[in-house]
Design an enzyme around this catalytic site. Structure first.
Site, short mmCIF file in Angstrom:
data_model
loop_
_atom_site.label_atom_id
_atom_site.label_comp_id
_atom_site.label_asym_id
_atom_site.label_seq_id
_atom_site.Cartn_x
_atom_site.Cartn_y
_atom_site.Cartn_z
N GLU A 153 11.41 39.42 5.93
CA GLU A 153 10.35 38.42 6.01
C GLU A 153 9.01 39.08 6.28
O GLU A 153 8.64 39.33 7.44
CB GLU A 153 10.66 37.38 7.10
CG GLU A 153 9.63 36.27 7.09
CD GLU A 153 10.03 35.11 7.99
OE1 GLU A 153 10.53 34.12 7.47
OE2 GLU A 153 9.83 35.22 9.21
N HIS B 190 11.55 38.05 15.00
CA HIS B 190 10.61 37.31 14.15
C HIS B 190 9.19 37.83 14.39
O HIS B 190 8.81 38.14 15.52
CB HIS B 190 10.69 35.81 14.46
CG HIS B 190 10.00 34.99 13.42
ND1 HIS B 190 8.64 34.85 13.39
CD2 HIS B 190 10.48 34.30 12.35
CE1 HIS B 190 8.30 34.10 12.34
NE2 HIS B 190 9.40 33.74 11.70
P1 PGA Z 1 7.58 29.56 6.40
O1 PGA Z 1 8.12 30.27 7.72
O2 PGA Z 1 8.78 29.15 5.60
O3 PGA Z 1 6.78 28.39 6.89
O4 PGA Z 1 6.75 30.55 5.66
C1 PGA Z 1 9.18 31.16 7.66
C2 PGA Z 1 9.37 31.81 9.00
O5 PGA Z 1 8.39 32.08 9.69
O6 PGA Z 1 10.52 32.07 9.38
#
Ligand code: PGA
Length: 234
Positions: free
Chosen positions: A150, A96
Site C-alpha cells: 500500500e 499502516h
Molecule cells: P483508501 O484507504 O482505500 O481510502 O485509499 C486504504 C487504506 O488506507 O488502507
C-alpha cells in the site's frame, strides 16, 4: 484460492453505525453467501458488538483490530493488548502508513506488535509502503501474515480516489514475492472502489485488496467483495 478482501474502517463508525452496516451488508451480499475471505478491520470498541451480531446473522465474516499495543498485560495506560483482542478478532492490522505518519511507528515498533500477535494467536495484516520493506517486516517463516502493498501516495483523500497504476502495482508485487520465503499472496491497497476493483482483482498475481474509504459504505464494499469472489489467486 479465494481473493482476500479487507475493509479498513480506520477511526470511523459508532457501535450503532457498525451494526447497521452489518445488517445492510448481509442483505446486499446475501446472494453470494460465502464471505470467509472477507475481513473487517475496525476500532476495538466495535469488536464485541460486531462479533455478536455476526454470530446472530450467521455470517462467516472475520474481524480484525486496527492496532494493538507493543506491550503485554501491565501498567500501560490507554493501550489495548493483543491478549484482550484474542477471542474478539482473528486479525490485527500492522504497519499502516497512517500509524507511521501520525504515531511515529518504526519497523521496531511493528516487529514488537508482531511478536504480540504471535503470542496471542492473532494473524497480522502487514502493510508495506515500499517493496523493500518486505525482508524487514515479514520475518515470520510460518507464512501466517497477510501482506499488503500500500503506497501512501495511493491512499484516497477526501473522497478523491487516485490508485497506483496497475503496471506499477504488478512490478511491486513481483518484487515483494521474490523477497519472501513462502508463496505469500500479496494484496494491494490504495483508492480501491467498485469502479476500479476489477482492474486489480482480475489479475491473478494480486491476492486481494485492502479498502479504506469505499469500505465505509456497505453497498460499495459488498460490490467489491462480489467482484473479489469472481476471481481466484494465482
Ligand atoms: P483508501 O484507504 O482505500 O481510502 O485509499 C486504504 C487504506 O488506507 O488502507
Amino acid at each position: 484460492m479465494k481473493k482476500v478482501i479487507i475493509a479498513n474502517w480506520k477511526e470511523n463508525k459508532t457501535v450503532e453505525e457498525a451494526l447497521a452496516w452489518l445488517s445492510d451488508f448481509r442483505v446486499l451480499a446475501g446472494t453470494v453467501g460465502d464471505f470467509s475471505n472477507v475481513i473487517l478491520c475496525v476500532s476495538a470498541p466495535l469488536l464485541f458488538p460486531m462479533r455478536e451480531k455476526i454470530k446472530g446473522l450467521k455470517m462467516n465474516l472475520s474481524l480484525g483490530v486496527e492496532d494493538i499495543s507493543v506491550f503485554d498485560e501491565g501498567a500501560f495506560t490507554g493501550e489495548i493488548g493483543a491478549f484482550q483482542i484474542k477471542g474478539l478478532a482473528k486479525f490485527a492490522l500492522l504497519g499502516h502508513s497512517e500509524r507511521r505518519k501520525y504515531f511515529k511507528e518504526t519497523p521496531e515498533t511493528i516487529l514488537l506488535k508482531m511478536n504480540q500477535c504471535t503470542k496471542y494467536d492473532l494473524r497480522p495484516i502487514i502493510c508495506l509502503s515500499h517493496p523493500e520493506e518486505a525482508l524487514q517486516l515479514v520475518p515470520d517463516k510460518r507464512g501466517t501474515e497477510i501482506v499488503v502493498y500500500e503506497p501512501p501516495t495511493a491512499i484516497s483523500s477526501n473522497g478523491v480516489f487516485h490508485p497506483e497504476s496497475l503496471a506499477s502495482v504488478l512490478t511491486a508485487v513481483l518484487k515483494i514475492q521474490e523477497k519472501l520465503p513462502l508463496g505469500h499472496p500479496i494484496l494491494y491497497g490504495g483508492s480501491i472502489n467498485p469502479e476500479n476493483a476489477a482492474d486489480y482483482l482480475s489479475r491473478p498475481e494480486i491476492g486481494g485488496v485492502l479498502v479504506g474509504a469505499a469500505s465505509l459504505d456497505s453497498r460499495s464494499f459488498a460490490a467489491i467483495s462480489q467482484i473479489g469472489n469472481s476471481y481466484e489467486v494465482e
